[in-house]
Scaffold this motif. Structure first.
Motif, PDB file in Angstrom:
ATOM      1  N   UNK A  10       4.182  -5.383   6.240  1.00 26.72           N
ATOM      2  CA  UNK A  10       4.977  -4.156   6.189  1.00 26.72           C
ATOM      3  C   UNK A  10       4.112  -3.004   5.662  1.00 26.72           C
ATOM      4  N   UNK A  11       3.892  -2.006   6.486  1.00 27.43           N
ATOM      5  CA  UNK A  11       3.042  -0.890   6.076  1.00 27.43           C
ATOM      6  C   UNK A  11       3.748   0.030   5.089  1.00 27.43           C
ATOM      7  N   UNK A  12       5.035   0.271   5.329  1.00 28.20           N
ATOM      8  CA  UNK A  12       5.809   1.181   4.480  1.00 28.20           C
ATOM      9  C   UNK A  12       7.265   1.112   4.896  1.00 28.20           C
ATOM     10  N   UNK A  13       8.103   1.679   4.050  1.00 26.41           N
ATOM     11  CA  UNK A  13       9.497   1.953   4.403  1.00 26.41           C
ATOM     12  C   UNK A  13       9.606   3.463   4.605  1.00 26.41           C
ATOM     13  N   UNK A  62       3.874  -3.663  10.577  1.00 28.87           N
ATOM     14  CA  UNK A  62       5.265  -3.302  10.838  1.00 28.87           C
ATOM     15  C   UNK A  62       5.692  -2.094  10.007  1.00 28.87           C
ATOM     16  N   UNK A  63       6.391  -1.162  10.656  1.00 31.44           N
ATOM     17  CA  UNK A  63       6.986  -0.025   9.959  1.00 31.44           C
ATOM     18  C   UNK A  63       8.485  -0.258   9.842  1.00 31.44           C
ATOM     19  N   UNK A  64       9.010  -0.211   8.627  1.00 27.16           N
ATOM     20  CA  UNK A  64      10.439  -0.422   8.385  1.00 27.16           C
ATOM     21  C   UNK A  64      11.142   0.932   8.335  1.00 27.16           C
ATOM     22  N   UNK A  68       0.360   1.066  13.316  1.00 26.12           N
ATOM     23  CA  UNK A  68       1.665   0.422  13.454  1.00 26.12           C
ATOM     24  C   UNK A  68       1.800  -0.283  14.807  1.00 26.12           C
ATOM     25  N   UNK A  69       2.285  -1.523  14.758  1.00 32.13           N
ATOM     26  CA  UNK A  69       2.444  -2.319  15.982  1.00 32.13           C
ATOM     27  C   UNK A  69       3.903  -2.627  16.317  1.00 32.13           C
ATOM     28  N   UNK A  97      11.524  -5.206   3.650  1.00 34.72           N
ATOM     29  CA  UNK A  97      10.061  -5.243   3.719  1.00 34.72           C
ATOM     30  C   UNK A  97       9.532  -6.621   3.316  1.00 34.72           C
ATOM     31  N   UNK A  98      10.160  -7.219   2.319  1.00 33.91           N
ATOM     32  CA  UNK A  98       9.737  -8.551   1.877  1.00 33.91           C
ATOM     33  C   UNK A  98      10.029  -9.606   2.932  1.00 33.91           C
TER      34      UNK A  98
END
Length: 213
Positions: free
Chosen positions: A149-152, A122-124, A71-72, A139-140
């Protein structure tokens, strides 16, 4: 207060204690969508309790370190995910941004505030998952900005089948720190609900549209 070993049950217990979650199986709430629900969740209240928000931030940070070390950027959903994203970003020493539900109608017409670069992972961060629509849109929006987007990650999920299906169809990974099952177990053990009310709570999760009719 009862001591719980798992993070899902610890957080569920705190949410009940600070009344961020209310259960009314016999007198259901009405959501904006018109759905009758025996549960109402307002995780914004966690901001006002330092020990609760710290547990949530620590749990998010640990999950990211263990499962998403690449994650960045931490991106919060507007508005309820923003403070939690900020606390997590601080713990991980990462950049933070937030995502609006739609682009502004003035100025630069940004949907994402802060800086997310093309190709960044990106982590949401979200506070609550009901049907999942707004989280998937966030995420979209990250993807449309050229990032990944890695995940929510959410504080709490109602675990509705509709949400599970929506995330699968969108190809977006979802994890929550706590959930409806953990909450029911905690509520029963702590005496917030009685055994006979459990069936009502289970039936709502299986078929929310028919509940209370």
């Amino acid at each position: 207060m009862t001591t719980f070993n798992s993070i899902p049950e610890q957080i569920a217990s705190h949410l009940l204690r600070i009344q961020a979650v209310a259960l009314r199986p016999q007198q259901p709430f009405t959501w904006t969508s018109g759905i009758k629900s025996p549960i109402y969740c307002d995780n914004r209240l966690t901001m006002s309790y330092p020990e609760v928000r710290e547990l949530i931030a620590d749990s998010f940070a640990a999950l990211i370190r263990e499962q998403y070390p690449e994650t960045e950027v931490i991106a919060g959903t507007a508005t309820a995910g923003i403070p939690h994203a900020a606390w997590v970003a601080q713990k991980l020493n990462l950049p933070m941004a937030y995502v609006r539900d739609k682009a502004k109608g003035h100025g630069k017409e940004n949907q994402i505030e802060g800086r997310i670069g093309a190709g960044q992972k990106v982590m949401v961060i979200e506070d609550l998952i009901s049907t999942g629509g707004s989280s998937i849109k966030a995420a979209q929006a990250v993807a449309q900005a050229g990032a990944q987007p890695l995940a929510v990650l959410a504080i709490f999920s109602y675990q509705l089948d509709k949400a599970t299906q929506a995330f699968e169809e969108a190809g977006v990974e979802l994890q929550s720190l706590s959930n409806y099952t953990a909450l029911m177990n905690v509520a029963l053990r702590e005496g917030t609900i009685q055994e006979e009310e459990m069936e009502l709570l289970r039936s709502w999760r299986q078929d929310p549209a028919s509940f209370g009719k």
